[in-house]
Each structure stands twice: as structure tokens, then as C-alpha cells.
Scaffold this active site. Structure first.
Site, PDB file in Angstrom:
ATOM      1  N   ARG A   1     -17.860   8.550   8.017  1.00 40.62           N
ATOM      2  CA  ARG A   1     -18.182   7.229   7.678  1.00 40.62           C
ATOM      3  C   ARG A   1     -17.312   6.358   8.725  1.00 40.62           C
ATOM      4  O   ARG A   1     -17.992   5.101   9.122  1.00 40.62           O
ATOM      5  CB  ARG A   1     -17.804   6.829   6.119  1.00 40.62           C
ATOM      6  CG  ARG A   1     -18.672   7.379   5.283  1.00 40.62           C
ATOM      7  CD  ARG A   1     -18.420   7.164   3.758  1.00 40.62           C
ATOM      8  NE  ARG A   1     -19.228   7.764   2.815  1.00 40.62           N
ATOM      9  CZ  ARG A   1     -18.813   7.876   1.523  1.00 40.62           C
ATOM     10  NH1 ARG A   1     -17.680   7.457   0.990  1.00 40.62           N
ATOM     11  NH2 ARG A   1     -19.706   8.283   0.724  1.00 40.62           N
TER      12      ARG A   1
ATOM     13  N   ILE B   1     -12.342  -4.962   8.535  1.00 39.86           N
ATOM     14  CA  ILE B   1     -11.354  -3.989   8.611  1.00 39.86           C
ATOM     15  C   ILE B   1     -11.866  -2.868   7.400  1.00 39.86           C
ATOM     16  O   ILE B   1     -11.341  -2.703   6.352  1.00 39.86           O
ATOM     17  CB  ILE B   1      -9.873  -4.278   8.347  1.00 39.86           C
ATOM     18  CG1 ILE B   1      -9.917  -5.379   7.106  1.00 39.86           C
ATOM     19  CG2 ILE B   1      -9.257  -4.788   9.752  1.00 39.86           C
ATOM     20  CD1 ILE B   1      -8.570  -5.750   6.539  1.00 39.86           C
TER      21      ILE B   1
ATOM     22  N   TYR C   1       0.789  -1.266  -0.007  1.00 42.66           N
ATOM     23  CA  TYR C   1      -0.095   0.050  -0.001  1.00 42.66           C
ATOM     24  C   TYR C   1       0.806   1.262  -0.114  1.00 42.66           C
ATOM     25  O   TYR C   1       0.262   2.439  -0.246  1.00 42.66           O
ATOM     26  CB  TYR C   1      -0.960  -0.006   1.454  1.00 42.66           C
ATOM     27  CG  TYR C   1      -1.882  -1.105   1.424  1.00 42.66           C
ATOM     28  CD1 TYR C   1      -2.032  -2.197   0.557  1.00 42.66           C
ATOM     29  CD2 TYR C   1      -2.735  -1.302   2.641  1.00 42.66           C
ATOM     30  CE1 TYR C   1      -3.015  -3.311   0.529  1.00 42.66           C
ATOM     31  CE2 TYR C   1      -3.299  -2.473   2.764  1.00 42.66           C
ATOM     32  CZ  TYR C   1      -3.653  -3.046   1.948  1.00 42.66           C
ATOM     33  OH  TYR C   1      -4.478  -4.380   1.987  1.00 42.66           O
TER      34      TYR C   1
ATOM     35  N   LYS D   1     -12.681   0.287   5.192  1.00 41.56           N
ATOM     36  CA  LYS D   1     -11.835   1.412   4.818  1.00 41.56           C
ATOM     37  C   LYS D   1     -12.864   2.675   4.457  1.00 41.56           C
ATOM     38  O   LYS D   1     -13.793   2.630   3.994  1.00 41.56           O
ATOM     39  CB  LYS D   1     -11.035   1.327   3.617  1.00 41.56           C
ATOM     40  CG  LYS D   1     -10.181   2.254   3.167  1.00 41.56           C
ATOM     41  CD  LYS D   1     -10.970   2.828   1.898  1.00 41.56           C
ATOM     42  CE  LYS D   1     -10.123   4.166   1.169  1.00 41.56           C
ATOM     43  NZ  LYS D   1     -11.044   4.564   0.172  1.00 41.56           N
ATOM     44  N   SER D   2     -12.483   3.869   5.147  1.00 42.31           N
ATOM     45  CA  SER D   2     -13.254   5.148   4.571  1.00 42.31           C
ATOM     46  C   SER D   2     -12.251   6.372   4.867  1.00 42.31           C
ATOM     47  O   SER D   2     -11.589   6.354   6.023  1.00 42.31           O
ATOM     48  CB  SER D   2     -14.370   5.353   5.369  1.00 42.31           C
ATOM     49  OG  SER D   2     -14.951   6.591   5.031  1.00 42.31           O
TER      50      SER D   2
ATOM     51  N   ASN E   1     -19.383   3.313  10.523  1.00 43.32           N
ATOM     52  CA  ASN E   1     -18.769   2.084  10.584  1.00 43.32           C
ATOM     53  C   ASN E   1     -18.277   1.553  11.707  1.00 43.32           C
ATOM     54  O   ASN E   1     -18.275   0.244  12.107  1.00 43.32           O
ATOM     55  CB  ASN E   1     -17.453   1.874   9.624  1.00 43.32           C
ATOM     56  CG  ASN E   1     -17.880   2.430   8.103  1.00 43.32           C
ATOM     57  OD1 ASN E   1     -19.032   2.171   7.817  1.00 43.32           O
ATOM     58  ND2 ASN E   1     -17.070   2.534   7.376  1.00 43.32           N
TER      59      ASN E   1
HETATM   60  N1  LIG Z   1      -5.556  -8.812   1.876  1.00 41.58           N
HETATM   61  C1  LIG Z   1      -5.907  -8.281   0.905  1.00 41.58           C
HETATM   62  O1  LIG Z   1      -5.512  -8.582  -0.288  1.00 41.58           O
HETATM   63  C2  LIG Z   1      -6.713  -7.122   1.001  1.00 41.58           C
HETATM   64  C3  LIG Z   1      -7.182  -6.637  -0.531  1.00 41.58           C
HETATM   65  C4  LIG Z   1      -8.071  -5.427  -0.192  1.00 41.58           C
HETATM   66  C5  LIG Z   1      -8.508  -4.784   0.955  1.00 41.58           C
HETATM   67  N2  LIG Z   1      -7.696  -5.343   1.858  1.00 41.58           N
HETATM   68  C6  LIG Z   1      -8.170  -4.607   3.537  1.00 41.58           C
HETATM   69  O2  LIG Z   1      -9.207  -4.492   3.633  1.00 41.58           O
HETATM   70  C7  LIG Z   1      -9.571  -3.206   3.721  1.00 41.58           C
HETATM   71  C8  LIG Z   1     -10.996  -2.915   3.249  1.00 41.58           C
HETATM   72  O3  LIG Z   1     -11.243  -3.129   2.014  1.00 41.58           O
HETATM   73  P1  LIG Z   1     -11.328  -2.103   0.900  1.00 41.58           P
HETATM   74  O4  LIG Z   1     -11.041  -0.856   1.372  1.00 41.58           O
HETATM   75  O5  LIG Z   1     -11.079  -2.809  -0.237  1.00 41.58           O
HETATM   76  O6  LIG Z   1     -12.979  -2.022   0.713  1.00 41.58           O
HETATM   77  P2  LIG Z   1     -14.272  -1.751   1.570  1.00 41.58           P
HETATM   78  O7  LIG Z   1     -13.937  -1.404   3.036  1.00 41.58           O
HETATM   79  O8  LIG Z   1     -15.380  -2.800   1.469  1.00 41.58           O
HETATM   80  O9  LIG Z   1     -14.953  -0.270   0.784  1.00 41.58           O
HETATM   81  C9  LIG Z   1     -14.330   0.778   0.955  1.00 41.58           C
HETATM   82  C10 LIG Z   1     -15.246   1.821   0.178  1.00 41.58           C
HETATM   83  O10 LIG Z   1     -16.437   1.951   0.966  1.00 41.58           O
HETATM   84  C11 LIG Z   1     -16.363   3.494   1.013  1.00 41.58           C
HETATM   85  N3  LIG Z   1     -17.292   3.404   2.433  1.00 41.58           N
HETATM   86  C12 LIG Z   1     -16.571   3.016   3.445  1.00 41.58           C
HETATM   87  N4  LIG Z   1     -17.715   3.213   4.456  1.00 41.58           N
HETATM   88  C13 LIG Z   1     -18.707   3.700   3.904  1.00 41.58           C
HETATM   89  C14 LIG Z   1     -20.153   4.003   4.348  1.00 41.58           C
HETATM   90  N5  LIG Z   1     -20.356   3.741   5.768  1.00 41.58           N
HETATM   91  N6  LIG Z   1     -21.015   4.631   3.483  1.00 41.58           N
HETATM   92  C15 LIG Z   1     -20.834   4.616   2.130  1.00 41.58           C
HETATM   93  N7  LIG Z   1     -19.520   4.356   1.668  1.00 41.58           N
HETATM   94  C16 LIG Z   1     -18.686   3.791   2.585  1.00 41.58           C
HETATM   95  C17 LIG Z   1     -15.126   3.984   0.983  1.00 41.58           C
HETATM   96  O11 LIG Z   1     -15.227   5.313   0.479  1.00 41.58           O
HETATM   97  P3  LIG Z   1     -14.560   6.340   1.013  1.00 41.58           P
HETATM   98  O12 LIG Z   1     -13.105   5.989   1.530  1.00 41.58           O
HETATM   99  O13 LIG Z   1     -14.602   7.485  -0.016  1.00 41.58           O
HETATM  100  O14 LIG Z   1     -15.366   6.834   2.127  1.00 41.58           O
HETATM  101  C18 LIG Z   1     -14.518   2.984  -0.030  1.00 41.58           C
HETATM  102  O15 LIG Z   1     -14.833   3.258  -1.360  1.00 41.58           O
HETATM  103  C19 LIG Z   1      -8.543  -2.526   2.960  1.00 41.58           C
HETATM  104  O16 LIG Z   1      -8.477  -0.941   3.272  1.00 41.58           O
HETATM  105  C20 LIG Z   1      -7.317  -3.248   3.287  1.00 41.58           C
HETATM  106  O17 LIG Z   1      -6.965  -2.911   4.580  1.00 41.58           O
HETATM  107  C21 LIG Z   1      -7.087  -6.506   1.901  1.00 41.58           C
END
Ligand SMILES: NC(=O)c1ccc[n+]([C@@H]2O[C@H](COP(=O)([O-])OP(=O)(O)OC[C@H]3O[C@@H](n4cnc5c(N)ncnc54)[C@H](OP(=O)(O)O)[C@@H]3O)[C@@H](O)[C@H]2O)c1
Length: 292
Positions: free
Chosen positions: A233, A225, A48, A227-228, A237
Site C-alpha cells: 500500500r 500524508i 504518537y 499512512k499504511s 500510495n
Molecule cells: N494533525 C492531526 O491532528 C492528525 C490527525 C490524524 C492523522 N494525522 C496525520 O495524517 C496521517 C494520515 O492520516 P491517518 O493515518 O489518520 O489516516 P489515512 O491515511 O486516511 O488512512 C489510513 C488507513 O488507511 C489504510 N490504507 C492506507 N492505504 C491504503 C490503500 N492503498 N488501500 C487500502 N487501505 C489503505 C491504512 O491501513 P494499513 O495501515 O493497515 O495499511 C489505515 O487503516 C497520519 O498518519 C498522521 O501522520 C494528523
């Protein structure tokens, strides 16, 4: 906060804050806000490029280091013993800490058994409190668990209501490995934040679809975990501990499962694997890694 006791006795918060796709220049501000909101688990990774921002936010927060659970991940280009070993020390330096709470192998490819030995060594040396894997599906997880000296404590895989990964979860339960969900919101795909089924369930408790998703995963024993980069948010969350979904609510959430939903990173798709291996192959061409 809910906690999961890992297979080595370490206590891990079940709700944390992820920083994938958080630009390095925004990470310190985002993590500082997340810590103010109350998050005590931060999930970063070498890939990252924002470990330094995480470390700076934790250091400046004034929160004792042992109250924050920091996870990072060894990237594909470091997937052999020597490179993984060096990269663990690089992560510690970038994060400005002398130990990590959890270090995962980010992808299970290349010489991952060699990289696992480096994690085991760092674990025994007290540099990492728990070690685990990510994107590790049942066949490889059972292989690793059978052969490893230190059992993986956590497996972080894509998990959300569209793909709840029940089979993988049952396999992790059998092996004593904690299931951690990445992309609990499927990164917002399929209109999940506006989903009418989730909205109807949430309405009964004054909660949003996002809160219902997190609560449902937590009640299934899955670590989340989300992300926002937006503080409101982050707060939303985090606010999921004052209600409980009934069996009927959980059954409603389960109707979202959709096996036709394409995984965000499909580890069963050859082109995804080739793309992920690209970094390792480039490293090998530079003479920095051996494949097997
Ligand atoms: N191990 C792996 O291969 C792997 C792969 C992917 C992710 N991860 C980990 O998992 C974490 C979470 O996954 P992710 O970031 O891919 O996706 P996620 O948490 O499923 O979704 C993040 C998205 O949702 C939006 N969001 C968050 N809360 C919201 C809410 N309450 N209302 C509306 N929109 C909301 C965020 O926008 P905004 O930011 O604009 O608010 C962002 O666009 C990552 O940050 C990372 O640490 C690990």
C-alpha cells in the site's frame, strides 16, 4: 515528486508518509520501508510516541538528512511557552536530529500564542526550518496570522473527498498558508477504498480509489500524508505521478462531498475539545502548565 514552496521559501514534498497509530515498535520498520519506496516526507508527532522510531529509520537509511523532510507536532500538554520550548528540544533528541523541517502546534488550544512564540524562537535559532499549525480553522488561523511575527507556513487539517474543506482552503490561500491534509482516506471510513465513483475514475488510468483520492488532493494543491503499515500500500500510495485527472474526473470525485459525514476529530464539538484539553488540564494540576 511534486513540491510546495512554503511562504518562507522552504520546499516541501507534497506527498509524504504519516505514522499516526503506528505502534512505536513497528515505526522504524515502517519508516525504513517508506524511505525505500521513495517517500521523503515523514509526519510524526510528540503524541504518537514514535518519534524515536522515525529518527532511527532516517539515520539508518543512509539518505542524507537534508533529503528527508521531517515534521513533528507539539502536543496539547506542552501548550505554553516554557513547555513548548522544552518539548521542541525533547523532539529533536528523540528524533536524533539537530533540526526539524516543520514543527506544528498539534491543537490550537490552551496558551497556543505562548507556544507559538517558542516555535518562533526555535525557528530563529535554526532548530526548525518552517513552523505551522494543525487543526486550525479559519477564525483562529486569521487571528494567528494577524498577530504572529513569523507567519504559519502550513496548516494540517482533516481533509478528504467526504470533507474537502474548500472554505478553509480558500482562507489558507488568502493567508499564504499551505494546506496539508490529514486522513486523506478518511481513515478508510464510508467504504472509501471500494467507492464505485472513485473506482470508475481510476479504471480509466489503471489506478485504485486510493490513488485517485491522493491525485485529486494533489491537483487541488493539497499536501497529503497517507499512512499504511503495509509495503504494497505504501507503494500504491506513492505511485500517483504518472497520470492526471481531468476536470470531469475532478467533478466526479467532488460528488463524494458529504457535509453530514462526521469529522474524525470534530473541533467544533465541545466534548472533543474537552477530551483534547484533558492532557493540558492534567499537566496544570501537576503544576507544569499555566492556562493563559
Ligand atoms: N494533525 C492531526 O491532528 C492528525 C490527525 C490524524 C492523522 N494525522 C496525520 O495524517 C496521517 C494520515 O492520516 P491517518 O493515518 O489518520 O489516516 P489515512 O491515511 O486516511 O488512512 C489510513 C488507513 O488507511 C489504510 N490504507 C492506507 N492505504 C491504503 C490503500 N492503498 N488501500 C487500502 N487501505 C489503505 C491504512 O491501513 P494499513 O495501515 O493497515 O495499511 C489505515 O487503516 C497520519 O498518519 C498522521 O501522520 C494528523
Amino acid at each position: 515528486m511534486m513540491f510546495k514552496t512554503l511562504n518562507n521559501g522552504v520546499e516541501m514534498p507534497m506527498l509524504g508518509y504519516g505514522v499516526y497509530q503506528t505502534p512505536p515498535e513497528d515505526t522504524e520498520r515502517c519508516v525504513a520501508e517508506a524511505l525505500e519506496v521513495g517517500y521523503r516526507l515523514i509526519d510524526t508527532a510528540q503524541a504518537y510516541g514514535n518519534e524515536a522510531g522515525v529518527g532511527a529509520a532516517v539515520a539508518k537509511s543512509g539518505i542524507p538528512r537534508d533529503e528527508v523532510f521531517i515534521t513533528s507536532k507539539v502536543w496539547v500538554s506542552n501548550m505554553n511557552y516554557e513547555r513548548a520550548k522544552a518539548s521542541i528540544d525533547e523532539s529533536l533528541r528523540a528524533l536524533g536530529t539537530d533540526y526539524l523541517d516543520l514543527m506544528l502546534l498539534h491543537q490550537i488550544m490552551g496558551d497556543y500564542p505562548g507556544a507559538w512564540r517558542a516555535l518562533e524562537e526555535a525557528y530563529h535559532a535554526g532548530k526548525i526550518r518552517a513552523i505551522g499549525v494543525s487543526n486550525c480553522y479559519p477564525e483562529r488561523l486569521v487571528d494567528l496570522c494577524t498577530l504572529a511575527e513569523v507567519q504559519p507556513a502550513v496548516n494540517q487539517i482533516e481533509t478528504h473527498p467526504l470533507r474537502p474543506e474548500h472554505e478553509a482552503h480558500a482562507n489558507m490561500d488568502d493567508l499564504g498558508v499551505a494546506h496539508e491534509a490529514w486522513a486523506p482516506f478518511a481513515e478508510g471510513r464510508n467504504g472509501i477504498f471500494q467507492n464505485p465513483v472513485l473506482a470508475a475514475v481510476g479504471e480509466r488510468y489503471g489506478k485504485t480509489p486510493a490513488q485517485v483520492v491522493l491525485r485529486a488532493l494533489l491537483q487541488q494543491g493539497v499536501i497529503v500524508i497517507p499512512k499504511s503499515t503495509h509495503r504494497d500500500r505504501m507503494e500504491q500510495n506513492f505511485d500517483v505521478f504518472d497520470f492526471e485527472l481531468t476536470d470531469e474526473d475532478m467533478a466526479q470525485v467532488a460528488t463524494l462531498e458529504d457535509p453530514s459525514f462526521p469529522r474524525i476529530f470534530d473541533h467544533f464539538d465541545v466534548s472533543t475539545i474537552k477530551w483534547l484539553l484533558g492532557d493540558l488540564v492534567r499537566q496544570q494540576q501537576l503544576g507544569g502548565a499555566t492556562l493563559y
